[in-house]
Structure formats: C-alpha cells, structure tokens
Write an enzyme that holds these catalytic residues in place. Structure first.
Site, short mmCIF file in Angstrom:
data_model
loop_
_atom_site.label_atom_id
_atom_site.label_comp_id
_atom_site.label_asym_id
_atom_site.label_seq_id
_atom_site.Cartn_x
_atom_site.Cartn_y
_atom_site.Cartn_z
N HIS A 72 0.84 -1.21 0.00
CA HIS A 72 0.00 0.00 0.00
C HIS A 72 0.87 1.26 0.00
CE1 HIS A 72 -2.17 3.11 2.47
NE2 HIS A 72 -3.06 2.91 1.53
N GLU A 75 2.20 1.87 -3.39
CA GLU A 75 1.17 2.46 -4.26
C GLU A 75 1.11 3.98 -4.08
OE1 GLU A 75 -2.74 4.04 -3.44
OE2 GLU A 75 -3.02 1.91 -2.92
N HIS A 76 1.15 4.42 -2.80
CA HIS A 76 1.16 5.87 -2.56
C HIS A 76 2.37 6.52 -3.22
CE1 HIS A 76 -1.69 7.17 0.80
NE2 HIS A 76 -2.08 5.96 0.49
N GLU A 147 -4.32 7.81 7.43
CA GLU A 147 -5.23 6.89 6.74
C GLU A 147 -5.52 5.69 7.65
OE1 GLU A 147 -3.84 5.64 2.88
OE2 GLU A 147 -5.65 4.48 2.48
#
Lengths: 425, 434
Positions: A72, A75-76, A147
């Site tokens: 994740h 991905e950022h 997040e």
C-alpha cells in the site's frame, strides 16, 4: 500487421466480446471498446497485494520478509515522479486518476472523457518509473498514518479484521492492508525498490481498457512505452495455515450504539482454477441459508435478534476461503446459536430447490448489470484475468451450477465446529 | 448517442422525468415525495417509506416479496430518504435489467412497476393501520439507528456540525430524528403520516434506462395522476429547493469529545452570492480535486491528513471543508485551510490550475452520460436548483468563467462554523478485553 498474439473472448449468449493482446513486453492487454459510451476507463494492475509479504527472486539467497503495509505504501509513493506529482500530470489531461491496494492486487487507474492517449501515456510511464528517496518516503508516513487512524475509527472494519485474526493463525490475510502506524515506520526507500523490482514485472501485470477509445492507438502507445522486464523467477511464500480457527470468540470495546458482529466459517481453500466455481456455489449457499427468503433470516428478524440487515460475504483469496455473516445485535451470541441451528436444520431437512432457481436468476441479473459501464467492464476483465479466467466465466458458472452442487457445498464448505465470532460493543 | 430527456409537470404537484438511452441495460423507476424538512414529520415520513419497502398486501411476508424480486432477475426495490436543502426527499424505487436482457426476453418491467405501486398504494394493513408484523421491527431498527448515530465517527461529525451550521433552519433537522419521537411512533401515527405524505407531498417521478418499458411507465403515470386528481386541493409545484443559509455574524467554534483515534475537523463557509457555476469551480480548485489547494498543501506538503476536501452545497450557499487530522494538529490544519482560502481570495493561483480544474469538472460532468444513476442525480438536482441544464450546457458555462470570477467567488465566502470531534483519549482507539 501486429505480431503480438491475441485471443478474442466471447460470451456466446450475448455475443459480447473483448480482445486479449499478449504484448511482446510480457504485459497482457485487455481491450473492450464501448463506442456508445462517453468515458474510457483504463487500469493497470499487478498481482501484488498486502498478503505478499514474503518472497524471493533469483537475486536473493533466501526469502525476504518485508514490513506490513508496504504494498500500500508503494502504491502511494508511485504517484510521485522525480520531477512531478502524477496527479498534476493527470490534471493536464482532465482524467480522474486513482489507485487501490487490496489483499492480492494493486491497481492504478484513470477514467476520462477526452485526451485518452495522453492519460494512457502518463499511466504507463509512471508505473514503470519508481522514484523513492528518504525524503519523499518520510513525507508520506504522516499521511498514511492518518489513513490508518481513519480506519481505526470505523468499527465495522475493525470487527472484520478482528474476525480474520480470530480465524487465521499465520496467513497474512489477517493483517490490515495499510499495515499499522508502527509497521510503516520500518519502510525504507530500499525496501520499496526491492518490492517494486520483484512484483512490478510486466509478466506479473495486466492492463485493461474499456470504453470509448481506439484499439490501435492504445496498442501503439503500449508499443512505445512498455519496457520488457527480465524474468526474476519470483517466488511467493505463504506460511502453512492450520485448518482450525485460532479462537471461537473475540470481543473489542468501541462504544457503538448496538453491538456489531461478524461470524466467519473457515473453509478449506479452493484450488485457484476452481475459485470462481467455488465462489458461485458458496454465494448461492449463503443466500439460501441466510438471505431474505430463508428461515434463518426470518427467525433472526422476527425474534428481534437483528434488525433487517444481515450481511453475507464469500471472502476468499489464495489460501483463504471463508463464509461470513455480519450485522448488529444486542445479543450476538444468540445470533450465533440461531445461525448454527439453521445450518444443522438445512443439513437435516435439505435446502429449498425452488429458492435456488430464483436465486440463480437473480445472480444472472447481477452479472448483466456489472458489465454496463466502462469502469465495471475494465475492473471485471482485470480481476478475472488475474485468476487466469475471462470476465464471462462468472455467467457461465452461474448457468452451470446445479442444486446438487449447492447441497454438496453445504457439506464440504461449512464446518459448524470451525467458526469464529467477532463482536464490537 | 441516443439519449433522450423529457420532463413534464403532469399535474399540480406531479412531475415526470424520462431519461432514456439505448446503451443502458436496466430500467429504473424512482418515485420521490418531497416535503418540508421538519423535526417530527421527517422522521415519520422516512420511517413510513422504509416500512412500505418491506412488504405489501399482495406479498405480506418479506420472504415472499424477496422471492418475487429474485424471480424478476434480482430486481431491487428500496426506499430512499435524504435532505436536499431545506426539503426532505423520501420515496421508493425499483430497478431491474431491461426486458431485452432477460434470458427469454421476458417482460419483467411491467411487473416491477406493479410491485412498486403495490408497495406504495396497497401496504400490508390490519385493523385499518399498518400491520404490526414489520412495524415493530422497523421501529426497533430506527431506534437502533439513532442509538448508533456515532458508530461512524466521520458521519457523526458531519451530522453534528451540520446541526450547528444550519441552526434554526430546516436543514439542521437530523434525519434519523430524536429517540423520544421515535419511541412515540405508533401504527396509528405512522398510518396518518402515510396518508399525509401521499396527500401533501410534491411528487417527482423519474424513469431512467433503456426506455423500452412503455407500459410500465403508463401504469405508474396513470396511478399517480389518479392520486393527484383525488387529492383534495391543488398542490403547489416546486420550482426550486434553493434556500440560502445566512452566515453567522461571528464564526461559531465547537469541540466535542468521543472515543476515537483521529480528530475530525469540519469547517463551514457561506456566501450570499448566487454565482453557482463560479462557486462550483472555486470550490473544486480550493479542495475538490487531487491537485487542489487543500490536497497539495494540507495533505501533500504538510502531511497533516489523509483527506482534506471541500464540497459546495449549492442549495444552501454553503461550502464545507472536511478533514481527519492527528489529535493536536487541529489548529494547524484550520490555520492552513484558512490560509489556502485566502490564497484563492488573493488570486494566488495559476491559469494552469484554473484550466486544469475546468477540465476536471468537464470530465466529471460528461461521465454522467454513462450511467443511469449519474443522469438521474444530475437532472434531479437541476430541478432542485430550478434549472434544466444538461451536463454539456453546464460545461459551457464553466468554460466561460475567468480568474476574476473565481476570485470574486472566493471573496464572497465567510467562515461560519468550525467543528472538531476529538479523541477522549488520544492514545487509544479501542481496548481488547477478551
């Protein structure tokens, strides 16, 4: 004349079709023109998600274990080039871009109504150009920590992950996709490059495009921008997951109005090639057992044990298969008793064949709806392709499934001794 | 493109909108009852419509209705309830795959329409009021919903802050309503509310989809025209739902605590200007895109949050900024949000930012043409605004806007309310006890 191999995938019943081009770079490209539509949706994905935290390539002597949440985080960070932010590049084309990391895949996408070719160039360019520095990796940590904290304030989500932790001993499915505030502290530019180099191999990826676009233009851009990758002999390792659940009950305090529950039946994982068949059977089985027509639902609602919502989910992944019921109740333990009782009754008395036929019809209707937007079509093509299947497989499986298959699934899938319940109150 | 849109005021208080495009493979019918937002009746109307979707006289058992819907290829029949400015929109809707996509080209669209009408006009009754069977369940569900209002901390913050931002106005009404009122609902009061709703509401019906459900449309139209003819008096046709909210003379600042991990910060800014298109553009530049001022600065540069976005509620002339920030950083985020609005007011943005935002809005508006849901929402809100613009027309208006229009828009917004929902204990968001 193109030299790439290609296949045409066709749905015999509706005559709908799409093309799969096996590009010389190693990337499979799925193309579904939908000329009546205004939008085009493009998504490139890699078979790399949060569960892939232990792997090796031919450059490694042994398997490497990476911190939770790194897929994740990657991905950022891929949204940042050496000289610009990718969102700013998309701003110039008017495309709406996004990305998402799941348990098994990471997907980068855009949808647009103009400048499709420019947007496709941006997409193909940035996913092939990682740029990680200590500074930009550190900068992202605060954003991702927020997040993670945002998701900690969602009790339903927490109830779900508590359930996975109660069911699974060692399988990484039980780890939150974004990791934890602590685990992301361990992420470095070097580790991000390691993961990128291992999983962002075009042979491990696919591109799906659906909507109002020109196939030849799209393929010409792919020819120009796709850089073949060296096969690094990637191997992914998963720990041996015991059949039994870890514990039958878990409870967390989070001051909710009405306690929330998730009940999960841990099943034996399906073979990859049989995954869709199993999913269809399990989905119909859950609907027969716990859907609005079922005696279980009737007893739960009329007895006041739950309100009118009883969530049903077939949750599966490589090495994972479970059936989950969820809802709100002031007495989740009584709900569990009722659920177990009705499974036993279904075994003793049999399932309802007439309801099965109705549910099959409803499932068919659902598959028709899913392919009516460029977004939905692209997403479906990609998801099924990652399992080595085409997007019409679901419709075919629904057409083929028999009542006897569901009766068999009831015996094979649900073990009333192998369940967990997660409660948040 | 074979898109066709047709709207008509068929009778006083009754509007039909048909949106058809042959590329769609579904047919949807939405019947909306539009009334004033009111603390007590809004709860009752919402409750009643949710009850109507559970069963009807022909299918009194929920399982029977579910079986019927499954047989119609998994048609969906559901109630709706939401606020639009100072109005309450409740109603029922049905949608299913269109007849041409059924396995043997069966006609299911007429049956879907009949089912919808049965739910609205032939509810399951007993002794002259709603049958107790699902009444008790739905009442308990309503009470549970009110008790669980804070389960989703973000939505809770949005609702709590909205009550303060629109205090004294109908828009402050909380949709699930109060516990006291919910507990007082009886079969009798619910049935009275049902009759009141049918008798007094402005009714807006939308047909969206492939458009081959001709007979289904006739069935619906005929029945609703009959209802309107039977109503005792003419109902006023609602031309617009716009009801601007007046900005407070001094901004209100509120802070509440709750068990959670992350602070939720919501700020409201209000304008008295009706330059709708300029406000939409300004709001998008400020915080409505992934390259906006708020995204680029509050999130990307300062890493203060994962989300920080603005949205413009045009019916109330109000812009909300919504963010989740680390406990202790609320003031810093507030200051930065104000600083970025000042930047907009001072014209501190490039022509490129302006053009990129216009392009982003253009793409978003055009995307509505691709889904029945998008077109349904688009034309409903056009009506709510008292206009009839297509997405392409709105794009044209937006294209013509200048940087001066954006600056003027930004300068017209004044801070009204700041709301913070902070963690009771900044260290924990939950505790394991078993």
């Amino acid at each position: 004349m193109r030299e790439d191999r290609f296949d045409i995938v066709r749905d015999e019943r509706t005559s709908r079709s799409y093309k799969i081009v096996h590009h010389s770079s190693g990337l499979d490209i799925l193309l579904a023109p939908m000329k009546d539509f205004v939008q085009t949706s493009a998504m490139i994905g890699t078979k790399y998600g949060s569960v892939n935290n232990c792997f090796k390539t031919d450059e490694d002597e042994d398997f490497v274990r990476v911190p939770d949440g790194i897929a994740h985080y990657l991905e950022h960070k891929l949204f940042e080039n050496d000289d610009s932010d990718v969102f700013e590049l998309f701003a110039e084309t008017g495309a709406d871009a996004n990305a998402m990391t799941g348990f098994e895949n990471t997907i980068y996408l855009f949808s647009c109504t103009e400048n499709f070719c420019d947007s496709l160039r941006i997409l193909l360019d940035f996913v092939q150009k990682p740029y990680f520095t200590q500074e930009n990796v550190d900068k992202e940590r605060g954003i991702i920590a927020q997040e993670i904290k945002m998701t900690l304030d969602l009790p339903k989500r927490r109830c779900f992950f508590e359930l996975l932790n109660a069911m699974y001993h060692v399988h990484p499915i039980k780890i939150d996709i974004a990791g934890s505030v602590e685990s992301i502290e361990e992420i470095t530019p070097e580790l991000l490059y390691k993961c990128y180099d291992s999983f962002y191999d075009l042979n491990n990826m696919a591109l799906a495009i659906a909507g109002n676009f020109d196939e030849e233009e799209a393929l010409a851009i792919c020819d120009e921008l796709l850089v073949p990758c060296k096969d690094k002999k990637l191997e992914v390792s998963f720990p041996d997951e015991p059949y039994e659940v870890v514990k039958r009950r878990t409870e967390l305090k989070f001051s909710v109005g009405v306690p929330m529950f998730e009940i999960g039946f841990k099943c034996r994982p399906a073979e990859e090639k049989l995954m869709v068949k199993r999913e269809v059977e399990a989905d119909l089985l859950l609907s027969l057992l716990a859907g609005r027509m079922s005696p279980m639902y009737k007893e739960l609602t009329s007895g006041g044990l739950i309100n009118s919502e009883l969530g049903r989910e077939v949750f599966d992944s490589r090495g994972v298969f479970s059936l989950i019921l969820s809802g709100e109740s002031n007495d989740p333990d009584a709900v569990l008793e009722c659920v177990l009782k009705h499974i036993r009754l279904a075994r003793e008395n049999g399932l309802d064949r007439a309801q099965f036929e109705l549910l099959k019809k409803a499932e068919y209707g659902m598959t028709v709806r899913e392919l009516n937007t460029p977004d939905g079509y692209a997403e479906n093509m990609l998801a099924f392709h990652f399992y080595g299947l085409d997007t019409f497989e679901l419709q075919r499986r629904i057409a083929q499934v028999t009542f006897e298959d569901i009766e068999k699934a009831l015996d094979e899938l649900i073990d009333t001794e192998n369940y967990s319940i997660s409660i948040i109150r | 493109m074979s898109l066709k849109i047709n709207s008509e005021e068929a009778a006083a208080g009754l509007r039909f909108t048909e949106i058809t495009d042959e590329k769609f493979n579904i047919e949807a019918i939405v019947i909306r009852f539009i009334t004033e937002l009111d603390e007590k009746d809004s709860q009752l109307y919402t409750f009643v419509t949710s009850l109507l979707a559970e069963s009807n006289a022909k299918y009194p058992d929920r399982a029977q209705l579910a079986a019927r819907l499954a047989g119609l290829y998994g048609a969906g029949l559901y109630s709706i309830a939401y606020r639009a400015g100072d109005k309450l929109v409740t109603g029922l809707a049905v949608n299913a795959i269109s007849d041409s996509f059924t396995i043997d080209k069966e006609n299911i669209s007429d049956e879907c329409a009949e089912l919808l009408l049965d739910c609205i006009f032939s509810p399951d009754m007993s002794g002259g009021v709603f049958c107790q069977r699902y009444f008790d369940q739905k009442k308990r569900e309503l009470i549970d919903k009110i008790n669980g209002a804070a389960d989703n901390r973000h939505l809770y913050a949005v609702n709590r802050s909205g009550r303060q931002a629109f205090k004294g106005e109908p828009a402050a009404v909380n949709l699930p309503g109060t516990l006291e009122n919910a507990e007082a609902i009886t079969e009798q009061t619910a049935y009275e509310a049902y009759n009141r709703l049918l008798d007094s509401a402005y009714i807006s019906v939308s047909f969206i989809g492939e458009g081959k459900n001709v007979k289904a449309k006739e069935l619906i139209k005929e029945r609703l025209l009959k209802l309107c003819a039977e109503r005792g008096r003419d109902r006023q046709t609602i031309r617009s739902f716009v009801s601007p909210s007046k900005c407070k003379s001094e901004p209100l600042k509120l802070r509440e605590e709750i068990e959670q991990s992350q602070s939720k910060l919501i700020m409201y800014f209000k304008t008295d200007s009706d330059e709708f298109f300029a406000h939409k553009l300004m709001c998008a530049m400020f915080g409505g895109t992934p390259f906006s001022k708020l995204f680029s600065n509050v999130r990307e540069k300062l890493s203060l949050c994962y989300y920080c976005q603005s949205s413009y509620a045009d019916l109330k002339y109000t812009m909300a900024v919504d963010s989740g920030v680390e406990f202790g950083n609320e003031e810093k985020a507030e200051a930065e949000i104000i600083r970025q609005l000042e930047a907009m007011q001072n014209g501190d943005f490039t022509d490129e930012e302006l053009e990129n935002t216009k392009r982003y809005l253009r793409s978003g508006a055009l995307a509505n043409y691709d889904t029945p849901e998008g077109l349904n929402t688009w034309y409903f809100y056009e009506h709510a605004r008292g206009t009839e613009y297509s997405p392409r027309q709105v794009i044209e208006f937006t294209e013509r806007l200048t940087r001066e229009d954006v600056i003027r828009s930004a300068r017209s917004f004044k801070l009204d309310t700041i709301y913070e929902l902070v963690p009771q204990d900044a260290q924990s968001g939950g505790e394991e006890n078993a």
